[in-house]
Write a protein that holds these residues in place. Structure first.
Motif, PDB file in Angstrom:
ATOM      1  N   TYR A   1       0.912  -1.076   0.045  1.00 45.50           N
ATOM      2  CA  TYR A   1       0.146   0.002  -0.062  1.00 45.50           C
ATOM      3  C   TYR A   1       0.918   1.149  -0.008  1.00 45.50           C
ATOM      4  N   HIS A   2       1.973   1.262   0.757  1.00 45.99           N
ATOM      5  CA  HIS A   2       2.867   2.240   0.683  1.00 45.99           C
ATOM      6  C   HIS A   2       3.383   2.642  -0.664  1.00 45.99           C
ATOM      7  N   LEU A   3       3.862   1.525  -1.322  1.00 44.69           N
ATOM      8  CA  LEU A   3       4.322   1.711  -2.732  1.00 44.69           C
ATOM      9  C   LEU A   3       3.164   2.041  -3.770  1.00 44.69           C
ATOM     10  N   ALA A   4       2.087   1.875  -3.446  1.00 46.12           N
ATOM     11  CA  ALA A   4       1.095   2.119  -4.089  1.00 46.12           C
ATOM     12  C   ALA A   4       0.751   3.611  -4.003  1.00 46.12           C
ATOM     13  N   ARG A   5       0.783   4.025  -3.078  1.00 41.63           N
ATOM     14  CA  ARG A   5       0.568   5.177  -2.556  1.00 41.63           C
ATOM     15  C   ARG A   5       1.623   6.628  -3.073  1.00 41.63           C
ATOM     16  N   ASP A   6       3.035   5.634  -2.924  1.00 39.10           N
ATOM     17  CA  ASP A   6       3.967   6.634  -3.601  1.00 39.10           C
ATOM     18  C   ASP A   6       3.926   6.823  -5.009  1.00 39.10           C
ATOM     19  N   LEU A   7       3.326   5.634  -5.813  1.00 39.00           N
ATOM     20  CA  LEU A   7       3.393   5.925  -7.110  1.00 39.00           C
ATOM     21  C   LEU A   7       2.338   6.658  -7.551  1.00 39.00           C
ATOM     22  N   PHE A   8       1.254   6.715  -6.838  1.00 40.60           N
ATOM     23  CA  PHE A   8       0.067   7.587  -7.007  1.00 40.60           C
ATOM     24  C   PHE A   8       0.340   8.867  -6.854  1.00 40.60           C
ATOM     25  N   VAL A   9       1.103   9.432  -5.901  1.00 38.39           N
ATOM     26  CA  VAL A   9       1.658  10.682  -5.694  1.00 38.39           C
ATOM     27  C   VAL A   9       2.485  10.994  -7.009  1.00 38.39           C
ATOM     28  N   GLU A  10       3.541  10.286  -7.107  1.00 43.16           N
ATOM     29  CA  GLU A  10       4.371  10.449  -8.375  1.00 43.16           C
ATOM     30  C   GLU A  10       3.654  10.810  -9.611  1.00 43.16           C
ATOM     31  N   TYR A  11       2.708   9.747  -9.935  1.00 42.18           N
ATOM     32  CA  TYR A  11       2.209   9.988 -11.220  1.00 42.18           C
ATOM     33  C   TYR A  11       1.079  11.024 -11.110  1.00 42.18           C
ATOM     34  N   PHE A  12      -0.031  11.143 -10.366  1.00 37.36           N
ATOM     35  CA  PHE A  12      -0.998  12.226 -10.215  1.00 37.36           C
ATOM     36  C   PHE A  12      -0.457  13.574  -9.982  1.00 37.36           C
ATOM     37  N   TYR A  13       0.432  13.805  -8.950  1.00 38.30           N
ATOM     38  CA  TYR A  13       0.788  14.980  -8.534  1.00 38.30           C
ATOM     39  C   TYR A  13       1.871  15.733  -9.071  1.00 38.30           C
ATOM     40  N   TYR A  14       2.940  14.821  -9.691  1.00 44.55           N
ATOM     41  CA  TYR A  14       4.294  15.151 -10.273  1.00 44.55           C
ATOM     42  C   TYR A  14       4.002  14.726 -11.756  1.00 44.55           C
ATOM     43  N   GLY A  15       3.159  13.884 -12.053  1.00 40.91           N
ATOM     44  CA  GLY A  15       3.391  13.583 -13.606  1.00 40.91           C
ATOM     45  C   GLY A  15       2.686  14.321 -14.676  1.00 40.91           C
ATOM     46  N   PRO A  16       1.712  13.913 -15.432  1.00 37.51           N
ATOM     47  CA  PRO A  16       0.977  14.676 -16.439  1.00 37.51           C
ATOM     48  C   PRO A  16      -0.017  15.578 -15.899  1.00 37.51           C
ATOM     49  N   GLU A  17       0.206  16.666 -16.087  1.00 38.97           N
ATOM     50  CA  GLU A  17      -0.867  17.807 -15.496  1.00 38.97           C
ATOM     51  C   GLU A  17      -2.313  17.642 -16.043  1.00 38.97           C
ATOM     52  N   ILE A  18      -2.486  17.282 -17.106  1.00 41.09           N
ATOM     53  CA  ILE A  18      -3.871  17.052 -17.733  1.00 41.09           C
ATOM     54  C   ILE A  18      -4.824  16.591 -16.636  1.00 41.09           C
TER      55      ILE A  18
ATOM     56  N   MET B   1       5.214   3.615 -17.162  1.00 40.48           N
ATOM     57  CA  MET B   1       6.128   3.366 -16.031  1.00 40.48           C
ATOM     58  C   MET B   1       5.325   2.869 -14.642  1.00 40.48           C
ATOM     59  N   TYR B   2       4.373   3.930 -14.636  1.00 42.12           N
ATOM     60  CA  TYR B   2       3.295   3.533 -13.405  1.00 42.12           C
ATOM     61  C   TYR B   2       2.594   2.242 -13.463  1.00 42.12           C
ATOM     62  N   ALA B   3       2.057   1.900 -14.629  1.00 40.37           N
ATOM     63  CA  ALA B   3       1.334   0.584 -14.932  1.00 40.37           C
ATOM     64  C   ALA B   3       2.548  -0.489 -14.636  1.00 40.37           C
ATOM     65  N   ASP B   4       3.486  -0.492 -14.721  1.00 45.83           N
ATOM     66  CA  ASP B   4       4.634  -1.510 -14.861  1.00 45.83           C
ATOM     67  C   ASP B   4       5.008  -1.586 -13.273  1.00 45.83           C
ATOM     68  N   ALA B   5       4.898  -0.787 -12.626  1.00 44.47           N
ATOM     69  CA  ALA B   5       5.472  -0.621 -11.054  1.00 44.47           C
ATOM     70  C   ALA B   5       4.458  -1.057 -10.346  1.00 44.47           C
ATOM     71  N   ILE B   6       3.237  -0.458 -10.402  1.00 46.35           N
ATOM     72  CA  ILE B   6       2.166  -0.827  -9.369  1.00 46.35           C
ATOM     73  C   ILE B   6       1.470  -2.248  -9.364  1.00 46.35           C
ATOM     74  N   ASP B   7       1.017  -2.539  -8.161  1.00 43.94           N
ATOM     75  CA  ASP B   7       0.316  -4.067  -8.351  1.00 43.94           C
ATOM     76  C   ASP B   7      -0.755  -3.798  -9.041  1.00 43.94           C
ATOM     77  N   GLU B   8      -1.201  -4.883  -9.752  1.00 43.30           N
ATOM     78  CA  GLU B   8      -2.164  -4.851 -10.761  1.00 43.30           C
ATOM     79  C   GLU B   8      -3.619  -4.617 -10.249  1.00 43.30           C
ATOM     80  N   ALA B   9      -3.990  -5.073  -8.966  1.00 40.82           N
ATOM     81  CA  ALA B   9      -4.866  -4.846  -8.051  1.00 40.82           C
ATOM     82  C   ALA B   9      -5.216  -3.480  -8.005  1.00 40.82           C
ATOM     83  N   PHE B  10      -4.273  -2.499  -8.041  1.00 42.20           N
ATOM     84  CA  PHE B  10      -4.426  -1.374  -7.959  1.00 42.20           C
ATOM     85  C   PHE B  10      -4.577  -0.288  -9.108  1.00 42.20           C
ATOM     86  N   LEU B  11      -4.425  -1.098 -10.332  1.00 42.94           N
ATOM     87  CA  LEU B  11      -4.327  -0.198 -11.765  1.00 42.94           C
ATOM     88  C   LEU B  11      -5.710  -0.092 -12.220  1.00 42.94           C
ATOM     89  N   PRO B  12      -6.007   1.164 -12.681  1.00 41.67           N
ATOM     90  CA  PRO B  12      -7.457   1.546 -13.204  1.00 41.67           C
ATOM     91  C   PRO B  12      -7.410   0.731 -14.511  1.00 41.67           C
TER      92      PRO B  12
END
Length: 745
Positions: free
Chosen positions: A381-398, A453-464
């Motif tokens: 869950y910690h990794l999933a949260r870190d990835l979410f923060v990196e992708y959503f808040y520091y990744g594509p702005e759209i 990168m996000y899709a590859d790193a995160i657990d598939e259970a947490f992938l939209p």
């Protein structure tokens, strides 16, 4: 030898003085904990000169600058020095291709030319109070964490309200030692803060990303602002009628310079440290979290760099964003290297073994075994949260931009017509500011790269589902094409078109608030906009990602983290119980702190020994003559001429001009812009960085390697006066020479 080394470090954990210069201390506790040690280190004043409620003291000249930096008052007219990178967002906001203050710098010739900055605030600390007994009243060990936090919040709200009743002050109460203690900070916040002076980036950001976190450093990392107040000297919203603030204290500035071994003190608002986390936490940082985050930022920074180098307009748009992304990226790289070099996991394990031995037969027995279970459980869950923060808040702005329109699909149903008008107009304003600093093609490339990168790193259970489908097909290019060709959030023209009818309808409602027909037209227009937003691909993906995080990650992460925090509270209390001779300081939490050390060089690697200072000669040696003035090693011709003629004025030291120096002060993020003070309470520099070998100090401090980097105040004054032609600012300040000792007011 390795085992002996680790054991020795573990023994230091139990020693009364852990390391001479480690620690970020509450100024209200200096007299009790540190005054004698500071005097023995060379400090010539008293604890009351640092912090006093009854008379003016240094605390009255230190401000929380914006949302995470520090600044210092240096004149009786509210003049503030802070870092260039702390004021970077404001400098960038005022910059255009025609008036490029980022590249060329800014000088307010007189007070009337100083530029206001909406949303920029500075806060002074009025007083600090230990409110542990009041906040913890009624709290028992039998309570659940939820009950405990509820009681603490209720108590804290009551204490803060009582402390500020009948005043214009604010109060925040923060936990210390993971909630074993609580302190209240009563603050006075000013909202009219104006830009006064900014050096060109070729000085304020000299060395750029190449030199970031690196020594030797030659960066004039400073900017100048001014606090304005109402005519009663109290905080007031921006008005041309406001006047410069009259502070209770301002720092005198030493022209005497520094020598190796001189006492130094840093006074500021350090942001966050994790010195007490167990070995399992260090393992997660170094082996899981940092590598993933570094990889994602490495990719986006490469894309941004190429875009900025190819287009001046994009360079201005993305300068602040690039700096924000790059700073932590490089810090994490150094942090991982430093923790590995210190064998931090093994050191922690030895400390934990010492704790276990003491804990046998007590309530603390088994605590570290619980940590192991908790960290194993929270890791995914910690990794999933870190990835979410990196992708959503520091990744594509759209995706973040689309998320701002979250209320629109249901907004037409609101009973409050004024709220509908306000939301529509607000979104129009947000859009204008957003597209001022946005480039569709750059964001498109970031989206495609980071989505994969996000899709590859995160657990598939947490992938939209959208990203899951793209991962299965291996075709993120197709997803990207759909996103940026069909989404209304990809261009300003499309967003303007989306909001046009709703804005027109909102204007008619404002013109005639009681006109039911106008209200119906507005609701109809907003409903149509909401329908389009709801089906937009960027909005849909944004909702997918945030919903997945909220439904599958947030709760589990929060519950497990709360359990870890509860055990950390118990662990820290156990440390204080079993090893009572050590002086304990609480982790940084963006509250006012003091750290002290000395001017000191370093030996970061075998065979390398660094002096504790750099000079303007080093700037010239790093200079590139074959690059544009936006390059990180470009040097302005005027600065070159001042060097060649040695025209340093009163700021030089013989035929040299010191630019930066290093000290063994324990600093972290938030200390950017902090005043660096000598033994007499005079300003000698502005803290702005740490060496790369020091970045692990948020978790583990090494007195042999950890150094903070300071821009010498004499270089600051030189740039303002001799380079910038703004001697009027220097004339405001209190300059001190050796023959003119100055006591704290």
């Amino acid at each position: 030898m390795k085992k002996v080394f680790i054991t020795a470090l573990a023994m230091l954990f139990m020693h009364p003085v852990l390391w001479a210069h480690e620690g970020m201390w509450l100024p209200s506790l200096i007299k009790k904990l540190n005054e004698q040690d500071m005097k023995e280190s060379g400090f010539k004043l008293t604890a009351e000169d640092i912090y006093s409620v009854n008379k003016s003291s240094m605390k009255d000249a230190v401000v929380l600058f914006g949302r995470g930096c520090t600044g210092e008052i240096v004149s009786d007219q509210g003049l503030i020095l802070t870092n260039h990178h702390c004021g970077y967002g404001q400098i960038q906001a005022h910059s255009t291709v025609e008036n490029d203050y980022l590249t060329d710098g800014f000088v307010a010739k007189e007070m009337g030319d100083e530029l206001p900055n909406p949303n920029l605030e500075v806060s002074f600390i009025v007083r600090i109070e230990d409110v542990s007994a009041k906040v913890l009243a009624g709290v028992t060990d039998e309570m659940s964490e939820e009950q405990r936090e509820g009681m603490i919040k209720s108590n804290s709200d009551a204490v803060a309200a009582s402390a500020t009743q009948g005043t214009h002050y604010d109060a925040i109460i923060k936990p210390f030692f993971y909630g074993n203690e609580y302190y209240m900070f009563v603050m006075e916040t000013f909202k009219d803060v104006r830009l006064v002076f900014a050096p060109p980036s070729s000085i304020g950001k000299f060395g750029g990303d190449t030199d970031n976190w690196v020594w030797p450093r030659h960066t004039g990392d400073f900017s100048v602002f001014r606090v304005y107040a109402g005519k009663d000297n109290k905080p007031a919203a921006y008005s041309p009628d406001n006047v410069p603030f009259k502070p209770r204290h301002h720092f005198p500035i030493s022209l005497n310079g520094v020598q190796a071994e001189d006492f130094t003190m840093v006074y500021g608002f350090p942001g966050s440290t994790q010195q007490y986390i167990p070995s399992y936490g260090v393992e997660y940082v170094t082996e899981v979290s940092n590598p993933v985050k570094i990889g994602m930022r490495d990719k986006s920074l490469g894309i941004i760099k190429d875009a900025m180098e190819s287009d001046d307009a994009v360079r201005i748009k993305y300068s602040a964003k690039q700096a924000r992304i790059a700073n932590a990226w490089k810090k994490w790289i150094g942090e991982s290297k430093g923790l590995d070099r210190l064998q931090a996991v093994e050191v922690k394990q030895n400390q934990e073994e010492a704790f276990k031995n003491k804990a046998q037969g007590t309530e603390y027995a088994g605590l570290l075994d619980e940590f192991k279970e908790d960290y194993n459980a929270v890791s995914q869950y910690h990794l999933a949260r870190d990835l979410f923060v990196e992708y959503f808040y520091y990744g594509p702005e759209i995706l973040r931009f689309a998320d701002r329109f979250d209320k629109l699909p249901t907004l037409a149903d609101s009973e409050d017509i004024n709220a509908i008008v306000k939301e529509v107009e607000g979104l129009s304003g947000v859009s204008k500011g957003y597209f001022k600093d946005y480039d569709t093609e750059t964001d498109r490339k970031i989206f495609e790269a980071l989505s994969a990168m996000y899709a590859d790193a995160i657990d598939e259970a947490f992938l939209p589902e959208s990203l899951k489908a793209a991962k299965a097909s291996g075709n993120f290019a197709k997803l990207t094409e759909t996103m940026y060709s069909k989404s209304v959030f990809a261009t300003q023209e499309k967003v303007n078109g989306l909001l046009l009818k709703a804005l027109d309808a909102a204007e008619k409602v404002k013109a005639n608030p009681e006109d039911e027909k106008a209200q119906q037209s507005l609701r109809k227009a907003v409903a149509a906009v909401g329908k389009k937003v709801k089906s937009d691909p960027a909005f849909k993906l944004s909702k997918e990602i945030t919903a997945t995080y909220n439904d599958k990650i947030r709760s589990e992460y929060g519950e497990l983290s709360a359990k870890i925090d509860k055990n950390m509270r118990k662990y820290v209390k156990g440390l204080q119980t079993f090893f009572p001779n050590k002086k304990y300081w609480s982790d940084a939490n963006l509250t006012l702190r003091v750290t002290y050390g000395k001017v000191e060089g370093s030996e970061p690697q075998d065979g390398i020994e660094y002096l504790p200072y750099t000079t303007l000669k080093g700037v010239i040696e790093k200079r590139r003559t074959d690059v544009p003035k936006t390059h990180e090693f470009y040097v302005p011709e005027k600065l070159v001429k001042l060097y060649e003629t040695k025209d340093y004025g009163i700021y030089g030291q013989g035929d040299e001009l010191v630019v930066c120096f290093t000290g063994s002060n324990h600093t972290t993020g938030g200390n950017s812009g902090s005043p660096v003070i000598n033994a007499e309470g005079q300003l000698i520099g502005i803290n702005f960085d740490r060496t790369w070998e020091s970045t692990m100090s948020d978790i583990m401090f090494d007195p042999e390697k950890c150094r903070n980097i300071v821009v010498d105040v004499r270089y600051v004054l030189f740039v303002i006066d001799k380079f910038g032609g703004a001697k009027r600012l220097v004339d405001e300040m209190t300059l001190v020479k050796a023959e003119e000792p100055v006591e704290v007011e």
